[in-house]
Design an enzyme around this catalytic site. Structure first.
Site, PDB file in Angstrom:
ATOM      1  N   SER A 124      32.587  48.541  31.302  1.00  0.00           N
ATOM      2  CA  SER A 124      32.773  47.353  30.485  1.00  0.00           C
ATOM      3  C   SER A 124      32.577  46.094  31.342  1.00  0.00           C
ATOM      4  O   SER A 124      31.530  45.902  31.962  1.00  0.00           O
ATOM      5  CB  SER A 124      34.162  47.401  29.834  1.00  0.00           C
ATOM      6  OG  SER A 124      34.368  46.318  28.963  1.00  0.00           O
ATOM      7  N   ASP A 194      30.102  51.312  19.504  1.00  0.00           N
ATOM      8  CA  ASP A 194      30.936  50.416  20.311  1.00  0.00           C
ATOM      9  C   ASP A 194      31.191  49.141  19.511  1.00  0.00           C
ATOM     10  O   ASP A 194      30.254  48.406  19.167  1.00  0.00           O
ATOM     11  CB  ASP A 194      30.230  50.093  21.629  1.00  0.00           C
ATOM     12  CG  ASP A 194      31.135  49.431  22.641  1.00  0.00           C
ATOM     13  OD1 ASP A 194      31.940  48.568  22.242  1.00  0.00           O
ATOM     14  OD2 ASP A 194      31.042  49.767  23.836  1.00  0.00           O
ATOM     15  N   HIS A 225      34.185  51.813  22.215  1.00  0.00           N
ATOM     16  CA  HIS A 225      34.213  51.156  23.521  1.00  0.00           C
ATOM     17  C   HIS A 225      35.185  51.818  24.483  1.00  0.00           C
ATOM     18  O   HIS A 225      34.932  51.848  25.689  1.00  0.00           O
ATOM     19  CB  HIS A 225      34.597  49.682  23.355  1.00  0.00           C
ATOM     20  CG  HIS A 225      34.416  48.879  24.602  1.00  0.00           C
ATOM     21  ND1 HIS A 225      33.177  48.613  25.144  1.00  0.00           N
ATOM     22  CD2 HIS A 225      35.326  48.290  25.432  1.00  0.00           C
ATOM     23  CE1 HIS A 225      33.325  47.893  26.249  1.00  0.00           C
ATOM     24  NE2 HIS A 225      34.624  47.684  26.444  1.00  0.00           N
TER      25      HIS A 225
END
Length: 257
Positions: A124, A194, A225
């Site tokens: 991320s 996501d 995610h």
């Protein structure tokens, strides 16, 4: 302006998770901050340097990466971002770069890790410092052995403005601009559903990677995610996919697995 943007982008946990001080080291950064880190030493050929995601800290990922180290038989180091967990300072793009530089310095100077045997892992928002260090070392003539990007961002502004074609002044973590200068194998994994960083970010970073360094990407069907590890571990494929990348790209002329 920069401070306001940083306060919106960086979301450290409201309460730091517990850290057993005997399991952590503390590193000074070039920005004057002190950041904790942990290191799992398996006397392995490869070392993985982890840049964790947003809204988490070292205590929240400790068990996960202990298992990662055990399952894949690799050394693992993870560091804290300034202003997260027990680290001093405040979170910012510049501090994140100084944080990963401090972790890298420790690996090179104290653990005697060779860059060609180092794998950078960014999840991320952690894709930002990961791509920064991969680019810096490539331009310095000492590229790392590999780069893993899990649910990465093209850049922070592109999360908000998905049709942005050029990097604006003040954008944070312009990963897409760094990819063409990274001279290491790159493995991208991203969930097709996501909800925070859309799949297109991972796909475009893959396409921005020079063809010679593109490992086969992994688009996780139905993955969000924050659940990729859970979905892939349930299928029994998480570690096998990472191991395949190691074996195909990271143990060639640079070493033997």
């Amino acid at each position: 302006m920069g401070g306001r943007i940083s306060s919106l982008v960086f979301q450290p946990p409201s309460k730091p998770s517990h850290i057993n001080s005997t399991k952590y080291i503390v590193l000074p950064t070039s920005k004057g901050n002190m950041i904790p880190a942990f290191y799992f030493d398996r006397s392995a050929h490869l070392t993985v340097l982890v840049s964790h995601g947003n809204a988490e800290d070292l205590g929240m990922i400790y068990d996960q990466f202990f298992d990662f180290s055990r399952q894949l038989n690799v050394n693992v180091m993870a560091f804290e971002y300034s202003g997260y967990g027990k680290a001093t300072g405040s979170p910012s793009e510049a501090n994140c770069y100084a944080d990963i530089d401090a972790a890298f310095k420790y690996l090179i100077e104290t653990k005697k890790v060779v860059p060609s045997r180092l794998i950078l892992f960014g999840r991320s928002i952690g894709s930002g410092p990961t791509c920064y260090l991969a680019e810096r070392l490539s331009e310095g003539g000492t590229p790392v052995g590999g780069v893993i990007l899990q649910s990465p961002v093209l850049s922070i502004f592109r999360v908000v403005f998905p049709n942005l074609r050029h990097t604006w002044w003040g954008d944070i973590f312009p990963n897409v601009d760094r990819m063409k200068r990274i001279e290491s194998p790159v493995f991208v994994m991203h969930g097709t559903r996501d909800e925070i960083i859309p799949l297109g970010h991972g796909q475009e970073l893959f396409l921005a990677t020079p063809v010679k360094w593109r490992a086969r990407p992994l688009w996780v069907e139905g993955g969000g995610h924050n659940d990729l590890e859970g979905l892939l571990r349930h299928e029994g494929t998480y570690f096998s996919c990472v191991l395949e990348f190691f074996r195909e790209w990271c143990f060639t002329e640079r070493g033997v697995y």
